[in-house]
Design a protein around this motif. Structure first.
Motif, PDB file in Angstrom:
ATOM      1  N   ALA A 381       0.813  -1.216   0.000  1.00 34.35           N
ATOM      2  CA  ALA A 381       0.000   0.000   0.000  1.00 34.35           C
ATOM      3  C   ALA A 381       0.847   1.267   0.000  1.00 34.35           C
ATOM      4  N   TRP A 382       1.917   1.309   0.800  1.00 28.27           N
ATOM      5  CA  TRP A 382       2.771   2.475   0.950  1.00 28.27           C
ATOM      6  C   TRP A 382       1.956   3.733   1.254  1.00 28.27           C
ATOM      7  N   PRO A 383       1.374   3.819   2.456  1.00 27.58           N
ATOM      8  CA  PRO A 383       0.594   5.017   2.819  1.00 27.58           C
ATOM      9  C   PRO A 383       1.429   6.280   2.696  1.00 27.58           C
ATOM     10  N   GLY A 384       0.804   7.330   2.167  1.00 26.75           N
ATOM     11  CA  GLY A 384       1.500   8.586   1.961  1.00 26.75           C
ATOM     12  C   GLY A 384       2.181   8.695   0.610  1.00 26.75           C
ATOM     13  N   ARG A 385       2.058   7.671  -0.227  1.00 28.42           N
ATOM     14  CA  ARG A 385       2.686   7.718  -1.548  1.00 28.42           C
ATOM     15  C   ARG A 385       1.968   8.728  -2.438  1.00 28.42           C
ATOM     16  N   ILE A 386       2.734   9.457  -3.239  1.00 26.84           N
ATOM     17  CA  ILE A 386       2.167  10.463  -4.133  1.00 26.84           C
ATOM     18  C   ILE A 386       1.369   9.761  -5.232  1.00 26.84           C
ATOM     19  N   PRO A 387       0.148  10.221  -5.517  1.00 30.93           N
ATOM     20  CA  PRO A 387      -0.654   9.567  -6.566  1.00 30.93           C
ATOM     21  C   PRO A 387      -0.084   9.834  -7.954  1.00 30.93           C
ATOM     22  N   ALA A 388      -0.522   9.019  -8.920  1.00 41.19           N
ATOM     23  CA  ALA A 388      -0.087   9.185 -10.313  1.00 41.19           C
ATOM     24  C   ALA A 388      -0.636  10.507 -10.853  1.00 41.19           C
ATOM     25  N   PRO A 389       0.028  11.083 -11.869  1.00 37.55           N
ATOM     26  CA  PRO A 389       1.199  10.553 -12.581  1.00 37.55           C
ATOM     27  C   PRO A 389       2.490  10.833 -11.831  1.00 37.55           C
ATOM     28  N   ALA A 390       3.501  10.033 -12.124  1.00 34.93           N
ATOM     29  CA  ALA A 390       4.790  10.207 -11.473  1.00 34.93           C
ATOM     30  C   ALA A 390       5.541  11.356 -12.131  1.00 34.93           C
ATOM     31  N   PRO A 391       6.354  12.080 -11.382  1.00 34.21           N
ATOM     32  CA  PRO A 391       7.145  13.167 -11.975  1.00 34.21           C
ATOM     33  C   PRO A 391       8.189  12.628 -12.932  1.00 34.21           C
ATOM     34  N   ALA A 392       8.502  13.438 -13.950  1.00 34.51           N
ATOM     35  CA  ALA A 392       9.452  12.996 -14.969  1.00 34.51           C
ATOM     36  C   ALA A 392      10.896  13.213 -14.557  1.00 34.51           C
ATOM     37  N   THR A 393      11.155  14.275 -13.807  1.00 32.43           N
ATOM     38  CA  THR A 393      12.524  14.601 -13.395  1.00 32.43           C
ATOM     39  C   THR A 393      12.622  14.520 -11.883  1.00 32.43           C
ATOM     40  N   VAL A 394      13.450  13.620 -11.394  1.00 37.62           N
ATOM     41  CA  VAL A 394      13.664  13.465  -9.960  1.00 37.62           C
ATOM     42  C   VAL A 394      15.061  13.974  -9.644  1.00 37.62           C
ATOM     43  N   PHE A 395      15.146  14.942  -8.746  1.00 39.48           N
ATOM     44  CA  PHE A 395      16.432  15.543  -8.425  1.00 39.48           C
ATOM     45  C   PHE A 395      17.249  14.600  -7.555  1.00 39.48           C
ATOM     46  N   THR A 396      18.553  14.551  -7.866  1.00 38.12           N
ATOM     47  CA  THR A 396      19.441  13.725  -7.057  1.00 38.12           C
ATOM     48  C   THR A 396      19.452  14.196  -5.607  1.00 38.12           C
ATOM     49  N   ARG A 397      19.489  15.519  -5.444  1.00 32.38           N
ATOM     50  CA  ARG A 397      19.399  16.118  -4.110  1.00 32.38           C
ATOM     51  C   ARG A 397      18.311  17.167  -4.143  1.00 32.38           C
ATOM     52  N   PRO A 398      17.369  17.163  -3.185  1.00 28.83           N
ATOM     53  CA  PRO A 398      16.310  18.179  -3.164  1.00 28.83           C
ATOM     54  C   PRO A 398      16.900  19.586  -3.106  1.00 28.83           C
ATOM     55  N   THR A 399      16.287  20.510  -3.864  1.00 22.19           N
ATOM     56  CA  THR A 399      16.737  21.901  -3.875  1.00 22.19           C
ATOM     57  C   THR A 399      15.846  22.736  -2.976  1.00 22.19           C
ATOM     58  N   GLU A 400      16.391  23.856  -2.505  1.00 26.82           N
ATOM     59  CA  GLU A 400      15.648  24.706  -1.580  1.00 26.82           C
ATOM     60  C   GLU A 400      14.473  25.380  -2.286  1.00 26.82           C
ATOM     61  N   ALA A 401      13.416  25.631  -1.526  1.00 23.89           N
ATOM     62  CA  ALA A 401      12.226  26.313  -2.037  1.00 23.89           C
ATOM     63  C   ALA A 401      11.598  27.090  -0.893  1.00 23.89           C
ATOM     64  N   LEU A 402      10.628  27.925  -1.256  1.00 22.17           N
ATOM     65  CA  LEU A 402       9.903  28.702  -0.254  1.00 22.17           C
ATOM     66  C   LEU A 402       8.483  28.884  -0.752  1.00 22.17           C
ATOM     67  N   VAL A 403       7.523  28.593   0.114  1.00 22.74           N
ATOM     68  CA  VAL A 403       6.113  28.701  -0.213  1.00 22.74           C
ATOM     69  C   VAL A 403       5.468  29.585   0.849  1.00 22.74           C
ATOM     70  N   VAL A 404       4.737  30.640   0.410  1.00 20.92           N
ATOM     71  CA  VAL A 404       4.125  31.584   1.341  1.00 20.92           C
ATOM     72  C   VAL A 404       2.652  31.751   1.002  1.00 20.92           C
ATOM     73  N   GLY A 405       1.938  32.343   1.968  1.00 18.18           N
ATOM     74  CA  GLY A 405       0.534  32.621   1.783  1.00 18.18           C
ATOM     75  C   GLY A 405       0.287  33.987   1.178  1.00 18.18           C
ATOM     76  N   ALA A 406      -0.974  34.459   1.238  1.00 16.48           N
ATOM     77  CA  ALA A 406      -1.365  35.714   0.599  1.00 16.48           C
ATOM     78  C   ALA A 406      -0.650  36.901   1.203  1.00 16.48           C
ATOM     79  N   GLU A 407      -0.345  36.875   2.487  1.00 23.22           N
ATOM     80  CA  GLU A 407       0.302  37.987   3.164  1.00 23.22           C
ATOM     81  C   GLU A 407       1.802  37.763   3.344  1.00 23.22           C
ATOM     82  N   GLY A 408       2.345  36.790   2.649  1.00 20.98           N
ATOM     83  CA  GLY A 408       3.779  36.539   2.712  1.00 20.98           C
ATOM     84  C   GLY A 408       4.217  35.692   3.879  1.00 20.98           C
ATOM     85  N   GLN A 409       3.265  35.162   4.646  1.00 17.84           N
ATOM     86  CA  GLN A 409       3.622  34.312   5.767  1.00 17.84           C
ATOM     87  C   GLN A 409       3.942  32.903   5.275  1.00 17.84           C
ATOM     88  N   PRO A 410       4.950  32.240   5.866  1.00 15.90           N
ATOM     89  CA  PRO A 410       5.287  30.873   5.432  1.00 15.90           C
ATOM     90  C   PRO A 410       4.121  29.910   5.653  1.00 15.90           C
TER      91      PRO A 410
END
Length: 493
Positions: A381-410
């Motif tokens: 089953a692997w609970p928590g597995r990402i549903p299809a479709p699978a991504p085409a490019t998988v990074f060898t090492r995860p790169t940094e990112a930042l996601v914020v809301g409407a007011e710029g809060q993380p």
């Protein structure tokens, strides 16, 4: 190890299969336990009986070494069941039946089998009963033509048929001799074919010939180097004739080798050993390449011997070309093998999919021609597995990112798996630092998929959540947040 070999000497032990006694040791037999007896009856006769489950695979493996040892003395052994075998031996070669049995007993004692009992008689049944009455490391010889007299005084339970034995005892027949004196026609009429067969046993007649097992052919090819060599190329050149003979000998039996074990000796001791697999089957050139790679990975010193041992062989018909040929596959295999020979064994990898939650966990690579080990099953089953479709490019090492809301809060994932605010903007680092990467409005998003891995191990436990995020420019990303920090794991191209 046998199920009865894990207990102190003198402990009554019985092996059960489907609720019936399959085998028991001498202390158990002394208390009245017999083969074919129900578990309840066996435990009532022997309250201290140790119950062991039947493990046919381990029994067969342990008994195989004994069969091989006996075949060295007398080819054509017939295994009856683990722990019991029959054979016809050339008594004149050893000076007599007792002398031949003594040679076999001595060979098995050298292997550490101390309770060896042998019996000699005209038929299998009588010989087995003679072996059971023999002393340890001894033989009981029943003279020719006297099997019926030898069996006559044995108890009726010797027949190892509980239902028939119970009925015969109620009829007052308590020995094999009493049973043997009955008319053969009456026994067949009353007890059927099986009863008639047991009646023949009791009379010392055995209609079953020994079905000898075929001695497996010796398919190992060995090369002895005199004088020893310490360079890869001369060793590989010297091995060519041996490799060709190895393939030819297999073909003579209609076989091909798909897994070979290569052993390299240095100074008369084993210096290197490795098992190699082939996507199809090994030819002489393939074997020489594997020896090159093995020696290149670690030369044990001066080499004075190389052995090619087939670990897995398959019928040649399973790998033969079909009606329409197999040339394209052959060209692919030969081309990849040539590239692998130039760049090294680890330089060409085959890719497959295994079980896991993240795309990186599901990626499986192995050197071309080898089967990967410790593969995680994909069907779980692997609970928590990402549903299809699978991504085409998988990074060898995860790169940094930042996601914020409407007011710029993380954007943060709470302990209950919910987000503190919907994602509105994000940026990912590529070649430039994260601080200089442009912001991208979020067109759509999905998640979170929270996972708590290895929660029982404080040192390696992880608590993360994954998101699918799509920008207004059409770019799609697989992101993960851990301890308030965002990373990109893969990209949907």
């Amino acid at each position: 190890m046998s199920p009865m070999g894990d207990h102190p000497a003198g402990t009554p032990v019985a092996v059960f299969d489907k609720g019936m006694v399959l085998a028991c040791n001498p202390p158990a037999r002394a208390d009245g336990v017999r083969r074919g007896m129900r578990r309840r009856d066996a435990q009532s006769r022997c309250p201290g009986l140790v119950v062991a489950d039947h493990r046919p695979e381990s029994d067969a493996r342990a008994f195989e070494d004994i069969l091989l040892a006996i075949e060295e003395l007398s080819p054509g052994v017939a295994p009856l069941r683990p722990g019991l075998c029959a054979l016809r031996t050339e008594a004149q070669f050893y000076g007599g039946e007792a002398e031949a049995a003594a040679v076999i007993a001595e060979r098995l004692v050298d292997l550490g089998v101390w309770d060896v009992r042998l019996g000699v008689a005209d038929g299998l049944f009588a010989a087995e009963q003679a072996a059971r009455q023999a002393l340890a490391q001894d033989v009981l010889v029943v003279p020719a033509g006297e099997s019926a007299a030898f069996l006559a005084d044995l108890p009726i339970e010797t027949l190892d048929a509980p239902e028939l034995v119970s009925l015969l005892r109620r009829m007052g027949l308590t020995t094999l001799g009493a049973f043997a004196r009955l008319s053969a026609a009456d026994v067949h009429t009353r007890f059927g074919s099986h009863g008639a067969l047991l009646h023949r046993y009791a009379r010392g007649l055995d209609p079953h010939p020994i079905s000898r097992r075929a001695v497996p052919p010796e398919l190992t090819a060995a090369l002895t180097l005199e004088p020893p060599l310490d360079l890869v190329d001369p060793i590989a050149f010297s091995l060519r004739t041996t490799a060709e003979r190895f393939v030819t000998d297999l073909a003579a039996y209609g076989l091909v080798c798909t897994t070979v074990r290569i052993e390299v000796d240095s100074n008369a001791v084993l210096g290197s050993a490795r098992s190699w697999m082939h996507p199809r089957w090994f030819g002489a050139t393939d074997l020489i390449d594997r020896v090159r790679w093995q020696l290149a990975a670690g030369m044990p010193g001066t080499v004075d011997g190389v052995r090619l041992i087939p670990e897995v062989v398959e019928p040649l018909s399973d790998h033969a070309d079909s009606l329409f040929g197999g040339a394209p596959d052959d060209r692919v295999v030969r081309g990849i093998s040539r590239v692998q020979g130039m760049v090294g064994h680890e330089g060409v990898l085959s890719v497959a999919v295994q079980g896991g939650r993240s795309p990186a966990d599901r990626t499986l690579t192995a050197p071309w021609g080898e089967q990967a080990s410790n593969v995680r099953p994909i069907e779980r089953a692997w609970p928590g597995r990402i549903p299809a479709p699978a991504p085409a490019t998988v990074f060898t090492r995860p790169t940094e990112a930042l996601v914020v809301g409407a007011e710029g809060q993380p954007v943060v994932v709470t302990g209950r798996g919910s987000v503190t605010c919907p994602p509105e903007r994000f940026r990912v680092s590529s070649d430039a630092p994260l601080e200089s990467a442009p912001w991208q409005p979020v067109a759509s998003w999905a998640g979170p998929w929270p996972i708590e891995e290895l929660w029982w191990d404080e040192a390696t436990s992880r608590r993360i959540a994954r998101f699918q995020v799509v920008g207004v420019d059409g770019s799609a990303w697989l992101m993960v947040v851990e301890n308030g920090k965002w990373f990109t794991e893969a990209r949907y191209d």
